[in-house]
Design an enzyme around this catalytic site. Structure first.
Site, PDB file in Angstrom:
ATOM      1  N   ASN A  11      42.981  49.413  31.250  1.00 37.76           N
ATOM      2  CA  ASN A  11      43.102  49.119  29.815  1.00 37.76           C
ATOM      3  C   ASN A  11      41.954  49.840  29.116  1.00 37.76           C
ATOM      4  OD1 ASN A  11      43.171  48.007  27.267  1.00 37.76           O
ATOM      5  ND2 ASN A  11      42.626  45.934  27.917  1.00 37.76           N
ATOM      6  N   LYS A  13      41.391  50.104  26.001  1.00 36.86           N
ATOM      7  CA  LYS A  13      40.980  49.434  24.754  1.00 36.86           C
ATOM      8  C   LYS A  13      40.804  50.449  23.626  1.00 36.86           C
ATOM      9  CE  LYS A  13      38.933  45.842  27.538  1.00 36.86           C
ATOM     10  NZ  LYS A  13      38.040  44.705  27.602  1.00 36.86           N
ATOM     11  N   HIS A  97      46.555  39.883  25.645  1.00 36.62           N
ATOM     12  CA  HIS A  97      45.189  40.067  26.148  1.00 36.62           C
ATOM     13  C   HIS A  97      44.262  39.092  25.419  1.00 36.62           C
ATOM     14  CE1 HIS A  97      41.281  41.904  26.915  1.00 36.62           C
ATOM     15  NE2 HIS A  97      41.855  42.493  27.950  1.00 36.62           N
ATOM     16  N   GLU A  99      41.467  39.423  24.146  1.00 38.38           N
ATOM     17  CA  GLU A  99      40.866  39.942  22.905  1.00 38.38           C
ATOM     18  C   GLU A  99      41.858  39.831  21.748  1.00 38.38           C
ATOM     19  OE1 GLU A  99      39.577  43.720  24.467  1.00 38.38           O
ATOM     20  OE2 GLU A  99      38.099  42.681  25.696  1.00 38.38           O
ATOM     21  N   GLU A 169      43.297  36.764  33.719  1.00 39.33           N
ATOM     22  CA  GLU A 169      42.022  37.319  33.265  1.00 39.33           C
ATOM     23  C   GLU A 169      41.161  36.196  32.694  1.00 39.33           C
ATOM     24  OE1 GLU A 169      42.236  41.755  32.483  1.00 39.33           O
ATOM     25  OE2 GLU A 169      42.878  40.805  30.646  1.00 39.33           O
ATOM     26  N   GLY A 175      34.522  41.889  30.611  1.00 36.94           N
ATOM     27  CA  GLY A 175      33.450  42.678  29.999  1.00 36.94           C
ATOM     28  C   GLY A 175      32.078  42.055  30.114  1.00 36.94           C
ATOM     29  N   SER A 215      35.927  42.243  35.006  1.00 31.42           N
ATOM     30  CA  SER A 215      34.798  42.911  35.669  1.00 31.42           C
ATOM     31  C   SER A 215      35.131  43.375  37.094  1.00 31.42           C
ATOM     32  CB  SER A 215      33.555  42.009  35.649  1.00 31.42           C
ATOM     33  OG  SER A 215      33.176  41.742  34.310  1.00 31.42           O
TER      34      SER A 215
HETATM   35  C1  PEP Z   1      40.190  43.714  30.384  1.00 33.23           C
HETATM   36  O1  PEP Z   1      39.859  43.967  29.259  1.00 33.23           O
HETATM   37  O2  PEP Z   1      41.381  43.510  30.635  1.00 33.23           O
HETATM   38  C2  PEP Z   1      39.168  43.650  31.419  1.00 33.23           C
HETATM   39  C3  PEP Z   1      39.472  43.080  32.543  1.00 33.23           C
HETATM   40  O3  PEP Z   1      37.943  44.190  31.107  1.00 33.23           O
HETATM   41  P1  PEP Z   1      36.712  44.415  32.122  1.00 33.23           P
HETATM   42  O4  PEP Z   1      37.270  45.030  33.375  1.00 33.23           O
HETATM   43  O5  PEP Z   1      35.777  45.349  31.395  1.00 33.23           O
HETATM   44  O6  PEP Z   1      36.104  43.081  32.390  1.00 33.23           O
END
Ligand code: PEP
Length: 253
Positions: A11, A13, A97, A99, A169, A175, A215
């Site tokens: 992703n 973003k 997601h 976010e 997630e 993040g 992460s």
């Molecule tokens: C994401 O945004 O779906 C995500 C898992 O981000 P990160 O890997 O940076 O934690």
């Protein structure tokens, strides 16, 4: 055990112009050429979809989008319709997601409509669910996830859901550098699969791919992927650098 093809999805973003995304896709294509037994997807920003699709043409890397609207057309300034993503070459679309949920007020009801519209347009939804840190600390993880899956998939029949992918997630791991332990991921994935086996269909649940996101990096992907109910990864930060992302794709070697 069902044979579920692992999916490693990036992703991107709000990163990369069209030219930058095409450059990254080109490099990734070289780095993962010939990899077998795993599917790869990247989701660049909308404005980079066409250039990225052109770069990926002839490769096995799938293109995804990060969001979409549920309507097919109309006065929805700033929105993108499912057929537009399909025409741009997308196979997948990330929906719900955290976010989007947290920063843009996306509700379970909207997510439900988006999943429905994605499936109708022939896109594979990557349906994101996850609990916040305080929800986990107060013992609500399973009830939060159950509500998200129940409302997100309300009204669907089995036939609709064949192409669905779920991404667990945990919000506290996105993040932040904090990854769920492999045991935490496994516990949740097994729970989600059990719930969907009961609520939808056992065979559907057995074949459903459940990705872990939060992460994920080269140092932890292998142990996560070794868990029986972890069928792939949705990766943010570590997907931006093709070299690092390719290490995730090559987790088996
Ligand atoms: C994401 O945004 O779906 C995500 C898992 O981000 P990160 O890997 O940076 O934690």
């Amino acid at each position: 055990m069902a044979n579920r093809l692992p999916l490693i999805a990036g992703n991107w973003k709000m990163h990369m112009t069209g030219a930058e995304a095409a450059q990254a896709a080109k490099r990734l294509k070289e780095l993962v050429a010939g990899v077998a037994g795993v599917e790869v997807m990247i989701a660049p920003p909308f404005t980079a979809l066409y250039q990225t699709a052109a770069e990926l043409s002839g490769s096995a890397i799938a293109l995804g989008a990060q969001n979409m609207h549920w309507e097919s057309k109309g006065a929805f300034t700033g929105e993108i319709a499912p057929a537009m993503l399909k025409a741009a070459g997308c196979r997948y679309v990330i929906i719900g997601h955290s976010e989007r949920r947290q920063l843009f007020g996306e509700t379970d009801q909207n997510i439900n409509k988006k999943i429905r519209a994605a499936i109708a347009a022939g896109l594979q939804p990557v349906f994101c669910i996850g609990e916040t840190e305080s929800e986990r600390e107060s013992g609500q993880t399973f009830s939060v996830l159950d509500k998200q899956t129940r409302k997100g998939l309300e009204g669907f029949v089995l036939q609709d859901l064949k192409s669905l992918v779920v991404a667990y997630e945990p919000v506290w791991a996105i993040g932040t550098g904090k990854t769920a332990t492999k045991e935490q991921a496994q516990e949740v994935h097994a729970h989600v699969r059990r719930q969907l086996a009961e609520r939808v269909d056992p065979d559907f649940a057995r074949h459903l791919r459940i990705l872990y996101g939060g992460s994920v990096k080269p140092s932890n992907i292998r142990e996560l992927m070794a868990m029986p109910d972890v069928d792939g990864a949705l990766v943010g930060g570590a997907s931006l650098d093709p070299q690092t992302f390719s290490q995730l794709v090559h987790y088996q070697s």
